[in-house]
Enzyme design. Structure first.
Site, PDB file in Angstrom:
ATOM      1  N   GLY A  85       0.787  -1.318  -0.056  1.00 28.27           N
ATOM      2  CA  GLY A  85       0.087   0.086  -0.049  1.00 28.27           C
ATOM      3  C   GLY A  85       0.989   1.271   0.000  1.00 28.27           C
ATOM      4  N   GLY A  87       2.786   3.828   1.406  1.00 31.03           N
ATOM      5  CA  GLY A  87       3.179   4.130   2.557  1.00 31.03           C
ATOM      6  C   GLY A  87       3.890   5.407   2.802  1.00 31.03           C
ATOM      7  NE  ARG A  88       8.258   6.130  -1.338  1.00 31.85           N
ATOM      8  CZ  ARG A  88       9.504   6.493  -1.979  1.00 31.85           C
ATOM      9  NH1 ARG A  88      10.231   7.551  -1.461  1.00 31.85           N
ATOM     10  NH2 ARG A  88       9.612   5.578  -3.008  1.00 31.85           N
ATOM     11  N   GLY A 117       8.239   7.931   5.338  1.00 36.50           N
ATOM     12  CA  GLY A 117       7.218   8.384   4.602  1.00 36.50           C
ATOM     13  C   GLY A 117       7.674   9.669   3.510  1.00 36.50           C
ATOM     14  NE  ARG A 176      -0.071   0.751  -6.845  1.00 37.58           N
ATOM     15  CZ  ARG A 176       1.265   1.486  -7.083  1.00 37.58           C
ATOM     16  NH1 ARG A 176       2.479   0.895  -7.122  1.00 37.58           N
ATOM     17  NH2 ARG A 176       1.207   2.844  -6.744  1.00 37.58           N
ATOM     18  CG  ASP A 245       5.042  -3.368  -5.427  1.00 38.49           C
ATOM     19  OD1 ASP A 245       5.599  -4.522  -5.415  1.00 38.49           O
ATOM     20  OD2 ASP A 245       5.434  -2.398  -4.646  1.00 38.49           O
ATOM     21  CG  ASN A 246       7.005  -1.138  -8.199  1.00 33.04           C
ATOM     22  OD1 ASN A 246       6.134  -0.539  -7.687  1.00 33.04           O
ATOM     23  ND2 ASN A 246       8.185  -1.523  -7.981  1.00 33.04           N
TER      24      ASN A 246
HETATM   25  N1  LIG Z   1      10.065   6.335   3.044  1.00 31.42           N
HETATM   26  C1  LIG Z   1       9.074   5.382   3.115  1.00 31.42           C
HETATM   27  N2  LIG Z   1       8.341   5.662   4.242  1.00 31.42           N
HETATM   28  C2  LIG Z   1       7.407   4.661   4.515  1.00 31.42           C
HETATM   29  N3  LIG Z   1       6.854   3.767   3.558  1.00 31.42           N
HETATM   30  C3  LIG Z   1       7.767   3.588   2.706  1.00 31.42           C
HETATM   31  C4  LIG Z   1       8.844   4.388   2.243  1.00 31.42           C
HETATM   32  N4  LIG Z   1       9.434   3.854   1.174  1.00 31.42           N
HETATM   33  C5  LIG Z   1       8.807   3.038   0.883  1.00 31.42           C
HETATM   34  N5  LIG Z   1       7.829   2.660   1.762  1.00 31.42           N
HETATM   35  C6  LIG Z   1       6.693   1.432   1.521  1.00 31.42           C
HETATM   36  O1  LIG Z   1       6.986   0.357   1.364  1.00 31.42           O
HETATM   37  C7  LIG Z   1       6.716  -0.515   0.506  1.00 31.42           C
HETATM   38  C8  LIG Z   1       7.187  -1.035  -0.670  1.00 31.42           C
HETATM   39  O2  LIG Z   1       7.938   0.107  -1.393  1.00 31.42           O
HETATM   40  P1  LIG Z   1       8.772   0.124  -2.796  1.00 31.42           P
HETATM   41  O3  LIG Z   1      10.146  -0.309  -2.290  1.00 31.42           O
HETATM   42  O4  LIG Z   1       7.995  -0.447  -3.835  1.00 31.42           O
HETATM   43  O5  LIG Z   1       8.879   1.776  -2.475  1.00 31.42           O
HETATM   44  P2  LIG Z   1       7.863   2.807  -3.167  1.00 31.42           P
HETATM   45  O6  LIG Z   1       7.410   3.802  -2.290  1.00 31.42           O
HETATM   46  O7  LIG Z   1       6.565   2.140  -3.566  1.00 31.42           O
HETATM   47  O8  LIG Z   1       8.772   3.439  -4.335  1.00 31.42           O
HETATM   48  P3  LIG Z   1       8.805   3.089  -5.625  1.00 31.42           P
HETATM   49  O9  LIG Z   1       7.694   4.022  -6.294  1.00 31.42           O
HETATM   50  O10 LIG Z   1      10.137   3.476  -6.193  1.00 31.42           O
HETATM   51  O11 LIG Z   1       8.251   1.630  -6.211  1.00 31.42           O
HETATM   52  C9  LIG Z   1       5.569   0.323   0.175  1.00 31.42           C
HETATM   53  O12 LIG Z   1       4.359  -0.120   0.944  1.00 31.42           O
HETATM   54  C10 LIG Z   1       5.924   1.772   0.183  1.00 31.42           C
HETATM   55  O13 LIG Z   1       4.930   2.608   0.309  1.00 31.42           O
END
Ligand SMILES: Nc1ncnc2c1ncn2[C@@H]1O[C@H](COP(=O)(O)OP(=O)(O)OP(=O)(O)O)[C@@H](O)[C@H]1O
Length: 491
Positions: A85, A87-88, A117, A176, A245-246
């Protein structure tokens, strides 16, 4: 003034979209607006740069906040994470059928434990520049509408703080493959069938009345993903993190964090520092996409047919079409790059073009040639049917090169492509400008230090990728040290 946003997704799917307020620190400023995109959306770029524009972009303009964190799951490097989900990130709303979405906008109920976040300004800009480049090159992609500097800092690549930013992006949607996985694991079955109907209406209306909507939906997503990954192949583009998820079911590229265009060609090119096994290397992108689509099909099976065996047979049949779609799309993409007019060409000619793609990769790989540069030299060849001298100078394998050239000429003759037509095709398919890794990296370091000019210059070049731009010669090729470039995944 700016238009009122819609919330069709959040209204229809309360179990997939949760009210969440973005954190927009006092002192935040809109430091860049994508003017062409703002115009396309009917927005006033000057307004977006004002404090009221900032409020509108971040969902704070109305009397009550209507922003959401979206739920999804995902197979990350092959392992299932049942709850991911935003998360940021926050969904601000929908405009002209597209999502307006923030990244780096503070923690939500989905934040990774202990995470902030936030997003580094450099990661925000990387996504903005790559999105603009992919768009200018004709690919479906999410695009940045604005960059916000928050005045905060984050810690990522080193103990030293770096500036933080928020990306305001526009995408066809943020549904997604992982959204369907979340619905399958956490929601009533009806949510998934409603989601299929919603997604068909929004992205594939041409098949929304199909007899078997889930099967047609799978077919449409398989085709659009095959076309997307074929278009990446044609640019030497490596997405970086092809977790489920991407993968957007709209067929747009999203979440290309540690992505890059290949300079020195290798089928094994991988740029992300977190992809230690090379799962998402260049040559794996089609197979990994097929793998992701198989995970997608799994969560549609009961909607495809109530009989599980029949459902598997039908889904498998559709999935098996992926390779054909991919090869057909890749052959068409590369035909233009080779200067071959394949409109109306029979399947066996397309198969021969596809075979030439592999031979081209051999040629590029054996000398680690610059992918973009090689094709541009081909496009600018003045020597007619003679082997271009400039290509001869690039390659140290003259036998291989001569064989390759002979095959190219044979296909030109076979397809009846004139010299003039060949040149026109190649000039519009082989860019002069892509965001070269080291140039982009240097521009990102400059923006961290408060200088946006190198990024603006890079943007002005990549937005018209097929035309030489006086004063931008340094952006046309990759310096030798780019062979060792590896992007840092400090997102
Ligand atoms: N800095 C952060 N703070 C809080 N949650 C995060 C942070 N970075 C990533 N997450 C959360 O961790 C999970 C896995 O994230 P992922 O590595 O796919 O990053 P993302 O934010 O979706 O970045 P991207 O857009 O590059 O895929 C997701 O739920 C994401 O929202």
């Amino acid at each position: 003034m700016a238009p009122t946003l819609e919330h069709t997704y959040a209204t229809a799917f309360g179990e997939l979209a949760f009210a969440a307020e973005p954190d927009i620190p006092a002192g935040s400023k809109v430091t860049w607006v994508n003017e062409p995109l703002a115009r396309e959306l009917g927005l006033d770029a000057d307004f977006l740069k004002t404090p009221a524009g900032l409020q509108w972009l971040t969902g704070q303009a109305g009397p009550e906040s209507n922003t959401y964190a979206l739920a999804y799951s995902g197979f990350q490097f092959g392992q299932l994470s049942p709850v991911l989900g935003d998360g940021r990130a926050h969904l601000v709303g929908e405009l002209a059928g597209k999502d307006l979405h923030l990244k780096g906008s503070g923690t939500t109920m989905f934040s990774r434990p202990g995470s902030d976040g936030k997003a580094p300004l450099s990661a925000v800009w990387r996504e903005a520049v790559i999105g603009e480049s992919l768009h200018a090159l004709g690919l479906p992609t999410s695009r940045a509408l604005a960059v916000i500097e928050t005045g905060e800092t984050v810690r990522r690549r080193s103990p030293l703080p770096e500036p933080a930013g928020i990306l305001v992006r526009v995408a066809a949607s943020h549904i997604r493959v992982g959204t369907f996985q979340f619905a399958a694991m956490q929601c009533e079955p009806k949510t998934r069938s409603d989601l299929v109907e919603y997604a068909l209406n929004r992205h594939y209306p041409e098949v929304k009345n199909a007899e078997n909507p889930a099967l047609e939906f799978l077919q449409a997503v398989v085709k659009s993903q095959a076309e997307l990954v074929a278009a990446w192949s044609g640019l030497g583009f490596v997405h970086g993190v092809l977790n489920t998820d991407n993968v957007a079911i709209s067929g747009e590229a999203i979440d290309f964090g540690p992505c890059a265009f290949i300079d020195a060609f290798s089928r094994d090119a991988v740029y992300s520092s977190i992809d230690r096994q090379g799962r998402y290397r260049f040559k794996n992108q089609p197979a990994v996409t097929r793998w992701n689509l198989t995970r997608f099909a799994e969560v549609l099976l009961d909607l495809i047919d109530e009989d599980p065996n029949r459902a598997i047979d039908r889904a498998t049949f559709v999935l098996e079409g992926f390779e054909d779609f991919y090869q057909d799309a890749a052959a068409r993409v590369f035909a233009r790059k080779f200067g071959l007019d394949v409109q109306g060409a029979p399947a066996d000619i397309l198969a021969e073009v596809y075979a030439l793609v592999e031979k081209t990769f051999d040629l590029l790989e054996v000398d680690s040639l610059d992918f973009t540069g090689f094709f541009r030299v081909l496009a600018e060849n003045e020597e007619g049917i003679e082997l271009p001298e400039a290509l001869g100078q690039m390659s140290s394998h003259s036998g291989l090169l001569k064989e390759w050239w002979a095959e190219l000429l044979r296909l030109r003759a076979e397809t009846g492509t004139s010299e003039q037509a060949a040149r026109e095709l190649m000039e519009q398919a082989n860019p002069v400008y892509i965001p070269r890794n080291l140039a982009l990296d240097a521009a990102l370091r400059a923006v961290e230090a408060g200088d946006q000019e190198p990024l603006e210059r890079l943007l002005s070049a990549i937005r018209e990728p097929y035309k030489h731009k006086p004063g931008c010669e340094d952006l046309e090729s990759a310096p030798e040290q780019s062979r060792f470039f590896r992007s840092f995944c400090g997102t």
